[in-house]
Design a protein around this motif. Structure first.
Motif, PDB file in Angstrom:
ATOM      1  N   UNK A 196     -30.991  -5.102  11.208  1.00 53.22           N
ATOM      2  CA  UNK A 196     -29.948  -5.553  12.150  1.00 53.22           C
ATOM      3  C   UNK A 196     -30.121  -4.753  13.440  1.00 53.22           C
ATOM      4  N   UNK A 197     -30.887  -5.271  14.400  1.00 51.73           N
ATOM      5  CA  UNK A 197     -31.388  -4.411  15.477  1.00 51.73           C
ATOM      6  C   UNK A 197     -30.333  -3.909  16.454  1.00 51.73           C
ATOM      7  N   UNK A 198     -29.131  -4.484  16.473  1.00 55.08           N
ATOM      8  CA  UNK A 198     -28.131  -3.998  17.423  1.00 55.08           C
ATOM      9  C   UNK A 198     -27.217  -2.946  16.796  1.00 55.08           C
ATOM     10  N   UNK A 199     -27.467  -2.596  15.528  1.00 53.37           N
ATOM     11  CA  UNK A 199     -26.647  -1.608  14.831  1.00 53.37           C
ATOM     12  C   UNK A 199     -27.463  -0.362  14.501  1.00 53.37           C
ATOM     13  N   UNK A 200     -26.763   0.746  14.263  1.00 50.06           N
ATOM     14  CA  UNK A 200     -27.456   1.971  13.872  1.00 50.06           C
ATOM     15  C   UNK A 200     -28.232   1.739  12.574  1.00 50.06           C
ATOM     16  N   UNK A 201     -29.326   2.496  12.448  1.00 51.54           N
ATOM     17  CA  UNK A 201     -30.287   2.283  11.361  1.00 51.54           C
ATOM     18  C   UNK A 201     -29.702   2.316   9.973  1.00 51.54           C
ATOM     19  N   UNK A 202     -28.609   3.056   9.765  1.00 47.76           N
ATOM     20  CA  UNK A 202     -28.102   3.172   8.397  1.00 47.76           C
ATOM     21  C   UNK A 202     -27.561   1.855   7.856  1.00 47.76           C
ATOM     22  N   UNK A 203     -27.297   0.876   8.755  1.00 50.54           N
ATOM     23  CA  UNK A 203     -26.896  -0.438   8.243  1.00 50.54           C
ATOM     24  C   UNK A 203     -28.058  -1.143   7.544  1.00 50.54           C
ATOM     25  N   UNK A 204     -29.297  -0.727   7.823  1.00 48.38           N
ATOM     26  CA  UNK A 204     -30.486  -1.427   7.329  1.00 48.38           C
ATOM     27  C   UNK A 204     -30.846  -1.025   5.908  1.00 48.38           C
ATOM     28  N   UNK A 205     -29.999  -1.414   4.977  1.00 43.78           N
ATOM     29  CA  UNK A 205     -30.120  -1.008   3.572  1.00 43.78           C
ATOM     30  C   UNK A 205     -31.457  -1.471   2.984  1.00 43.78           C
ATOM     31  N   UNK A 206     -32.073  -0.562   2.220  1.00 48.67           N
ATOM     32  CA  UNK A 206     -33.428  -0.788   1.708  1.00 48.67           C
ATOM     33  C   UNK A 206     -33.422  -1.215   0.245  1.00 48.67           C
ATOM     34  N   UNK A 207     -34.538  -1.792  -0.191  1.00 54.34           N
ATOM     35  CA  UNK A 207     -34.793  -2.100  -1.614  1.00 54.34           C
ATOM     36  C   UNK A 207     -33.561  -2.746  -2.265  1.00 54.34           C
ATOM     37  N   UNK A 208     -33.181  -3.898  -1.706  1.00 55.86           N
ATOM     38  CA  UNK A 208     -31.933  -4.581  -2.078  1.00 55.86           C
ATOM     39  C   UNK A 208     -32.061  -5.289  -3.425  1.00 55.86           C
ATOM     40  N   UNK A 209     -31.087  -5.053  -4.315  1.00 54.94           N
ATOM     41  CA  UNK A 209     -31.064  -5.743  -5.617  1.00 54.94           C
ATOM     42  C   UNK A 209     -29.828  -6.617  -5.805  1.00 54.94           C
ATOM     43  N   UNK A 210     -28.865  -6.532  -4.871  1.00 53.08           N
ATOM     44  CA  UNK A 210     -27.622  -7.278  -5.049  1.00 53.08           C
ATOM     45  C   UNK A 210     -27.070  -7.701  -3.698  1.00 53.08           C
ATOM     46  N   UNK A 211     -26.694  -8.978  -3.613  1.00 55.69           N
ATOM     47  CA  UNK A 211     -26.062  -9.516  -2.406  1.00 55.69           C
ATOM     48  C   UNK A 211     -24.771 -10.181  -2.855  1.00 55.69           C
ATOM     49  N   UNK A 212     -23.651  -9.666  -2.363  1.00 56.97           N
ATOM     50  CA  UNK A 212     -22.366 -10.173  -2.826  1.00 56.97           C
ATOM     51  C   UNK A 212     -21.539 -10.676  -1.651  1.00 56.97           C
ATOM     52  N   UNK A 213     -21.049 -11.897  -1.770  1.00 52.01           N
ATOM     53  CA  UNK A 213     -20.177 -12.471  -0.749  1.00 52.01           C
ATOM     54  C   UNK A 213     -18.734 -12.160  -1.116  1.00 52.01           C
ATOM     55  N   UNK A 214     -17.978 -11.637  -0.154  1.00 52.66           N
ATOM     56  CA  UNK A 214     -16.618 -11.196  -0.442  1.00 52.66           C
ATOM     57  C   UNK A 214     -15.650 -11.698   0.611  1.00 52.66           C
ATOM     58  N   UNK A 215     -14.382 -11.629   0.251  1.00 54.30           N
ATOM     59  CA  UNK A 215     -13.344 -11.987   1.209  1.00 54.30           C
ATOM     60  C   UNK A 215     -12.929 -10.759   2.009  1.00 54.30           C
ATOM     61  N   UNK A 216     -12.988  -9.586   1.336  1.00 54.63           N
ATOM     62  CA  UNK A 216     -12.546  -8.351   1.997  1.00 54.63           C
ATOM     63  C   UNK A 216     -13.732  -7.502   2.406  1.00 54.63           C
ATOM     64  N   UNK A 217     -13.521  -6.722   3.465  1.00 62.76           N
ATOM     65  CA  UNK A 217     -14.588  -5.848   3.977  1.00 62.76           C
ATOM     66  C   UNK A 217     -15.060  -4.896   2.888  1.00 62.76           C
ATOM     67  N   UNK A 218     -16.359  -4.911   2.574  1.00 67.65           N
ATOM     68  CA  UNK A 218     -16.843  -4.044   1.496  1.00 67.65           C
ATOM     69  C   UNK A 218     -16.873  -2.578   1.921  1.00 67.65           C
ATOM     70  N   UNK A 219     -16.814  -1.710   0.945  1.00 67.11           N
ATOM     71  CA  UNK A 219     -17.030  -0.277   1.218  1.00 67.11           C
ATOM     72  C   UNK A 219     -18.520  -0.067   1.472  1.00 67.11           C
ATOM     73  N   UNK A 220     -18.827   0.949   2.255  1.00 70.76           N
ATOM     74  CA  UNK A 220     -20.231   1.233   2.556  1.00 70.76           C
ATOM     75  C   UNK A 220     -20.480   2.725   2.352  1.00 70.76           C
ATOM     76  N   UNK A 221     -21.713   3.057   2.000  1.00 74.26           N
ATOM     77  CA  UNK A 221     -22.027   4.418   1.555  1.00 74.26           C
ATOM     78  C   UNK A 221     -21.710   5.475   2.610  1.00 74.26           C
ATOM     79  N   UNK A 222     -22.197   5.279   3.828  1.00 78.19           N
ATOM     80  CA  UNK A 222     -21.988   6.316   4.837  1.00 78.19           C
ATOM     81  C   UNK A 222     -20.545   6.364   5.300  1.00 78.19           C
ATOM     82  N   UNK A 223     -19.869   5.235   5.291  1.00 80.96           N
ATOM     83  CA  UNK A 223     -18.452   5.242   5.639  1.00 80.96           C
ATOM     84  C   UNK A 223     -17.654   5.996   4.590  1.00 80.96           C
ATOM     85  N   UNK A 224     -18.016   5.814   3.316  1.00 74.03           N
ATOM     86  CA  UNK A 224     -17.353   6.576   2.253  1.00 74.03           C
ATOM     87  C   UNK A 224     -17.620   8.071   2.398  1.00 74.03           C
ATOM     88  N   UNK A 225     -18.848   8.414   2.828  1.00 74.52           N
ATOM     89  CA  UNK A 225     -19.225   9.827   2.919  1.00 74.52           C
ATOM     90  C   UNK A 225     -18.496  10.519   4.066  1.00 74.52           C
TER      91      UNK A 225
END
Ligand SMILES: Nc1nc2c(c(=O)[nH]1)N[C@H]1C(S)=C(S)[C@@H](COP(=O)(O)O)O[C@H]1N2
Ligand SMILES: [Mo]
Length: 319
Positions: A231-260
């Motif tokens: 996602x070139x207009x966002x900071x690199x940490x949004x570019x999650x690697x080695x993806x095994x799961x894609x989930x469509x949700x109604x609510x904003x998902x939690x994210x690793x660095x935001x949790x940290x």
């Protein structure tokens, strides 16, 4: 916090030896322009004519400075200076530790608010979706940047295959959890597995890719093989690697660095020179391989294409 301050990174690490060499070769080819290039004294027109240049300017905003070219980062650098904490927190760790990582066979669970939830093999997920090549500026939250020629598929085309339901508003992505293969997951440096998310309209933006390769080759393990978000207009940490799961949700998902560290790493993470990281300025960046810092551009220089996604939003509050 773990993402290091730019000042913590020694110059020797910022500019590995291979890059010095490559830069000298470039300056050599530019002949007498070399000195002016290094000291920033020459005019944009001269820069655009330098051998090997694409001529594409980066939209330099500061007065009295020439626009700087966006040369692709040398492959050797882009594959040895990585953030992939599953394989260690030092920049050289992923290249050193991800060599034996198994990326075939690979499957991706698609679930949540979609018409066609399933566990797809990677091949099935990508079947019938056209591969594109796109060279993007990439900006890490640590205030360095690279230019990477990606190969991959527009995420919107993959989403169209699995058919999000009308109630879907966000997409969550999850990295593989496998401490036996990923030594970094044996320590609690982050909460594993790594997760990221996008709003559905961001996910459907034509710039957003699921990358499977770079520089015309299969994606190296250290860069997120076999499938990673770009996602070139966002900071690199949004570019999650080695993806095994894609989930469509109604609510904003939690994210690793935001949790940290929620005050440091927002959900949106749009590149924004006007919103500093609490511990350092985001106004400028060091393009890996260069010495002088460049100004950082709003939305990493992609504002004309993506700013409308955020019309009416307070981007200082939604950082
Ligand atoms: N699973 C996972 N994805 C990740 C990371 C990570 O540590 N783990 N680091 C992120 C960060 S901070 C950056 S800058 C980019 C780096 O991508 P690159 O190594 O291909 O340049 O990957 C992102 N994706
Ligand atoms: Mo990053």
């Amino acid at each position: 916090m773990l993402i290091r301050r730019p000042d913590d990174i020694p110059a020797s690490e910022i500019t590995p030896e291979g890059v010095y060499r490559d830069r000298r070769r470039f300056l050599g080819a530019a002949g007498t322009l070399g000195l002016g290039l290094a000291s920033g004294l020459i005019a944009p027109a001269a820069l655009a004519c330098a051998p090997g240049e694409t001529g594409e300017a980066n939209g330099e905003v500061e007065r009295g400075q020439p626009a700087l070219p966006d040369e692709p980062t040398p492959y050797e650098t882009a594959t040895t200076y990585n953030n992939f904490y599953e394989f260690g927190t030092d920049k050289e760790d992923p290249a050193a530790n991800a060599g034996a990582f198994r990326t075939r066979p690979w499957s991706v669970v698609v679930e949540g608010l979609v018409k066609k939830p399933a566990t797809y093999t990677l091949e099935d997920l990508l079947r019938g979706v056209g591969v594109v090549e796109r060279t993007y500026r990439m900006r890490c939250v640590e205030a360095w940047s690279m230019v990477i020629p990606w190969m991959g598929v527009p995420l919107r085309d993959v989403l169209a295959k699995v058919e999000p339901l009308p109630s879907a508003r966000f997409v969550e992505f999850t990295t593989l959890l496998d401490p036996r293969q990923m030594p970094g997951q044996r320590t609690a440096v982050l909460e594993w597995p790594y997760k990221e998310g996008l709003r559905l309209d961001e996910a459907r933006h034509p710039l957003t890719l699921l990358a499977t390769g770079m520089y015309g080759k299969t994606l190296p393990n250290q860069n997120g093989a076999p499938l990673r978000l770009v996602v070139p207009w966002k900071y690199g940490f949004k570019g999650v690697k080695s993806i095994v799961r894609i989930r469509l949700t109604e609510r904003q998902p939690r994210t690793t660095w935001n949790d940290a560290a929620a005050n440091e790493y927002g959900f949106y993470a749009n590149v924004n020179p006007a919103v500093d990281h609490p511990r350092w300025s985001q106004a400028r960046e060091r393009r890996i391989g260069e010495f002088r810092r460049r100004p950082t551009l709003p939305f990493n220089g992609y504002a004309d294409q993506v700013a409308s996604l955020y019309a009416g939003m307070d981007l200082k509050a939604n950082y």
